[in-house]
Design a protein around this motif. Sequence first.
Motif, PDB file in Angstrom:
ATOM      1  N   GLY A 102       1.378  -1.523  -0.020  1.00  0.00           N
ATOM      2  CA  GLY A 102       0.043   0.013   0.110  1.00  0.00           C
ATOM      3  C   GLY A 102       0.577   0.983   0.222  1.00  0.00           C
ATOM      4  O   GLY A 102       0.489   2.353   0.489  1.00  0.00           O
ATOM      5  N   ARG A 103       2.097   0.839   0.414  1.00  0.00           N
ATOM      6  CA  ARG A 103       3.596   2.479  -0.153  1.00  0.00           C
ATOM      7  C   ARG A 103       2.812   3.278  -1.387  1.00  0.00           C
ATOM      8  O   ARG A 103       2.166   4.385  -0.846  1.00  0.00           O
ATOM      9  CB  ARG A 103       4.912   1.841  -0.925  1.00  0.00           C
ATOM     10  N   ASN A 104       2.172   2.842  -2.558  1.00  0.00           N
ATOM     11  CA  ASN A 104       1.738   4.092  -3.649  1.00  0.00           C
ATOM     12  C   ASN A 104       0.332   4.415  -3.471  1.00  0.00           C
ATOM     13  O   ASN A 104       0.581   5.711  -3.445  1.00  0.00           O
ATOM     14  CB  ASN A 104       2.255   3.540  -5.210  1.00  0.00           C
ATOM     15  N   ILE A 105      -0.451   4.363  -2.608  1.00  0.00           N
ATOM     16  CA  ILE A 105      -1.874   4.170  -2.045  1.00  0.00           C
ATOM     17  C   ILE A 105      -2.107   5.292  -1.318  1.00  0.00           C
ATOM     18  O   ILE A 105      -2.170   6.228  -1.538  1.00  0.00           O
ATOM     19  CB  ILE A 105      -2.761   3.257  -1.982  1.00  0.00           C
ATOM     20  N   ILE A 106      -1.199   4.890   0.039  1.00  0.00           N
ATOM     21  CA  ILE A 106      -0.626   5.694   0.776  1.00  0.00           C
ATOM     22  C   ILE A 106       0.095   7.092   0.469  1.00  0.00           C
ATOM     23  O   ILE A 106      -0.408   8.436   1.352  1.00  0.00           O
ATOM     24  CB  ILE A 106       0.109   5.385   2.002  1.00  0.00           C
ATOM     25  N   PHE A 107       0.969   7.082  -0.153  1.00  0.00           N
ATOM     26  CA  PHE A 107       1.344   8.193  -0.855  1.00  0.00           C
ATOM     27  C   PHE A 107       0.585   8.985  -1.606  1.00  0.00           C
ATOM     28  O   PHE A 107      -0.006  10.497  -1.595  1.00  0.00           O
ATOM     29  CB  PHE A 107       3.440   8.427  -1.856  1.00  0.00           C
ATOM     30  N   GLY A 108      -0.436   8.494  -2.625  1.00  0.00           N
ATOM     31  CA  GLY A 108      -1.520   9.171  -3.121  1.00  0.00           C
ATOM     32  C   GLY A 108      -2.418   9.904  -2.441  1.00  0.00           C
ATOM     33  O   GLY A 108      -2.154  10.993  -2.848  1.00  0.00           O
ATOM     34  N   ILE A 109      -3.276   9.335  -1.637  1.00  0.00           N
ATOM     35  CA  ILE A 109      -3.456   9.502  -0.372  1.00  0.00           C
ATOM     36  C   ILE A 109      -3.052  11.082  -0.011  1.00  0.00           C
ATOM     37  O   ILE A 109      -3.775  12.401   0.130  1.00  0.00           O
ATOM     38  CB  ILE A 109      -4.125   8.606   0.578  1.00  0.00           C
ATOM     39  N   PHE A 110      -1.874  11.372   0.756  1.00  0.00           N
ATOM     40  CA  PHE A 110      -1.015  11.781   1.042  1.00  0.00           C
ATOM     41  C   PHE A 110      -0.833  13.361   0.555  1.00  0.00           C
ATOM     42  O   PHE A 110      -0.760  14.261   0.249  1.00  0.00           O
ATOM     43  CB  PHE A 110       0.304  11.610   1.650  1.00  0.00           C
ATOM     44  N   LEU A 111      -0.917  12.941  -0.571  1.00  0.00           N
ATOM     45  CA  LEU A 111      -1.111  13.498  -2.253  1.00  0.00           C
ATOM     46  C   LEU A 111      -1.940  14.736  -2.282  1.00  0.00           C
ATOM     47  O   LEU A 111      -2.319  15.916  -2.756  1.00  0.00           O
ATOM     48  CB  LEU A 111      -0.422  13.665  -3.950  1.00  0.00           C
ATOM     49  N   LEU A 112      -2.932  13.633  -2.213  1.00  0.00           N
ATOM     50  CA  LEU A 112      -4.366  14.443  -1.980  1.00  0.00           C
ATOM     51  C   LEU A 112      -4.734  14.807  -1.219  1.00  0.00           C
ATOM     52  O   LEU A 112      -5.447  16.161  -1.644  1.00  0.00           O
ATOM     53  CB  LEU A 112      -5.912  12.758  -2.139  1.00  0.00           C
ATOM     54  N   SER A 113      -4.235  14.753  -0.615  1.00  0.00           N
ATOM     55  CA  SER A 113      -4.357  15.564   0.951  1.00  0.00           C
ATOM     56  C   SER A 113      -3.937  17.307   0.347  1.00  0.00           C
ATOM     57  O   SER A 113      -4.896  18.882   1.475  1.00  0.00           O
ATOM     58  CB  SER A 113      -3.900  15.025   2.228  1.00  0.00           C
ATOM     59  N   MET A 114      -3.036  17.522  -0.003  1.00  0.00           N
ATOM     60  CA  MET A 114      -2.816  19.026  -0.797  1.00  0.00           C
ATOM     61  C   MET A 114      -4.533  19.482  -1.830  1.00  0.00           C
ATOM     62  O   MET A 114      -4.164  20.836  -1.559  1.00  0.00           O
ATOM     63  CB  MET A 114      -1.644  18.423  -1.533  1.00  0.00           C
ATOM     64  N   MET A 115      -4.899  18.809  -1.822  1.00  0.00           N
ATOM     65  CA  MET A 115      -6.368  19.897  -3.016  1.00  0.00           C
ATOM     66  C   MET A 115      -6.929  19.959  -2.160  1.00  0.00           C
ATOM     67  O   MET A 115      -8.680  20.337  -2.427  1.00  0.00           O
ATOM     68  CB  MET A 115      -6.687  18.717  -3.750  1.00  0.00           C
ATOM     69  N   VAL A 116      -7.096  19.843  -0.430  1.00  0.00           N
ATOM     70  CA  VAL A 116      -8.372  19.980   0.449  1.00  0.00           C
ATOM     71  C   VAL A 116      -7.883  21.540   0.316  1.00  0.00           C
ATOM     72  O   VAL A 116      -6.897  22.169   1.312  1.00  0.00           O
ATOM     73  CB  VAL A 116      -8.091  19.278   1.538  1.00  0.00           C
TER      74      VAL A 116
END
Length: 273
Positions: A102-116
């Motif tokens: 789940g490394r890439n998924i977690i990192f993707g979610i982390f990047l999505l937080s920048m859009m909040v």
Amino acid sequence: MRKSIGKKITMYVVLAIGALISLFPFYWAAIGATNESGKLFSKPPVLIPGAKLVENVKNLNEAIDIGRVLFNSLFVAIVYTVLSLLICSMAAYAFAKFRFRGRNIIFGIFLLSMMVPYHATIIPLFKMMANFGWLDTYQALILPNLAYPFAIFLMRQNMLAFPNSLIEAARIDGSGEWKIFFRIVMPSMKPALAATAIFLFLYQWNSFLWPLIALSSNEMYTFPVALSSLFGLSRIDYGQVMSGVTIATIPIIIFFLALQRQFISGMLGSAVK
């Protein structure tokens, strides 16, 4: 040959014009700090230094206590930069060099937080700080945004280029992960660390909305919040304001010049890669 010389002259002229346009606001702020308030909007505009600098700085100090405000801003910005740089670097190292599910998924979610939108997090963050009893404290300014997503992304992209063979060789020699991180990986990341440090320092130094909400006493004000208090409902002394803006700009320039060599080498290194 003539075409080459003409291109160089044109390039330098364009760069000189761009530099003048970029530096003019700083020059105008410095000139405003040396003149009385009414001269800032006179026609033609005043572009030469005046004799009111000492008076404006004295009035500014009486209004906001420059020493205390400068200490608050420097303390918060420096501590935040150091802690955030450490945390973001460790997170980036984990995302770049460790293999886990789940490394890439977690990192993707982390990047999505920048859009909040940042404003959407203010009310929950305010309630959290109130429950902790941290309102109007340094903790409220430093701790909430330590794991800054963009800084983690920036450091991860640089650490991806670090050779895995060096890490594997260090592990074979018996080095632990902490020793590998601090003794082998981090020294080679100096340019990236300098660029990230400049970004984090500017982010915290210029932060206005959250300190305005989290702080309630004048003794805890940072520079942006203190300067905003100078804008009254009736009269605004722009000489004081420009003095404060000029003083607030000096630490940013010093910090950038201190890390300029590493920052430029990091930019050149990225271009070569």
